[in-house]
Design a protein around this motif. Structure first.
Motif, short mmCIF file in Angstrom:
data_model
loop_
_atom_site.label_atom_id
_atom_site.label_comp_id
_atom_site.label_asym_id
_atom_site.label_seq_id
_atom_site.Cartn_x
_atom_site.Cartn_y
_atom_site.Cartn_z
N GLU A 1 -33.03 -34.53 -46.60
CA GLU A 1 -33.79 -33.30 -46.32
C GLU A 1 -34.91 -33.57 -45.31
N PHE A 2 -35.60 -34.70 -45.47
CA PHE A 2 -36.65 -35.08 -44.54
C PHE A 2 -36.08 -35.28 -43.13
N ASP B 1 -35.33 -31.95 -41.59
CA ASP B 1 -36.57 -31.29 -41.17
C ASP B 1 -37.10 -31.92 -39.88
N ARG C 1 -34.98 -30.79 -36.99
CA ARG C 1 -35.31 -29.40 -36.64
C ARG C 1 -36.62 -29.32 -35.84
N GLU C 2 -37.63 -30.05 -36.29
CA GLU C 2 -38.92 -30.04 -35.60
C GLU C 2 -38.79 -30.60 -34.19
#
Length: 177
Positions: free
Chosen positions: A133-134, A137, A140-141
């Motif tokens: 999940e990290f 993220d 995505r960032e």
């Protein structure tokens, strides 16, 4: 040998088989646990090729672990139905009641090993889920920063032909956990 001795011998034999099934299941879960540890390491290193191979190993060994679990569950159900006594609930303690101390200890030890391995596997899977999940993220960032930089391009990093004009703010992006 009288009927009680014969019955106790059968119960002992069934419980030894149960201990064996518990050991097989624990062995399968330990294999999955090693794969989960590797998965964590490969995700941290962003080693896509090894992650892919590890995923194929999961696909190979997960059905074997499921088969071991199902075989143990079926055998426990069979034992429970054979020993069903209306005055006693069908639980683990009642299944191993009446066995020799050695057999009872063997079953309890195997069950504890399986339980401990299952807990460790569940914990590692949760850690891997959090790491994945990290990573998502972070990707995505970074994608959003890159998209914004390219679209807005305030410093002229990209020329009209979409080639990099010079190094600028769109260079290296770093995020730490």
């Amino acid at each position: 040998m009288n009927n009680l001795e014969q019955r106790n011998a059968i119960i002992d034999e069934d419980c030894r088989l149960l201990a064996s099934l518990l050991e097989v299941e624990a062995k399968q879960y330990r294999r999955l646990l090693r794969l989960a540890w590797r998965q964590n390491s490969y995700m941290k290193r962003q080693d896509v090729d090894r992650l892919d191979f590890n995923a194929s190993e999961w696909a190979k060994y997960l059905p074997q672990a499921d088969e071991a679990r199902i075989a143990r569950e079926r055998f426990v159900q069979e034992m429970a139905s054979q020993r069903r006594n209306a005055s006693q609930p069908a639980n683990f303690e009642n299944l191993i009641a009446g066995t020799s101390r050695t057999t009872r200890d063997e079953v309890i030890s195997s069950a504890n090993d399986l339980r401990a391995t299952s807990v460790r596997l569940a914990r590692q899977n949760e850690l891997n889920r959090q790491l994945a999940e990290f990573c998502l993220d972070l990707a995505r960032e970074e994608t959003e920063i890159f998209r914004t930089t390219v679209l807005n391009d305030p410093s002229g990093c990209y020329g009209n032909n979409a080639q990099t004009a010079s190094r600028g703010p769109g260079g290296v992006l770093v995020k730490q956990a």
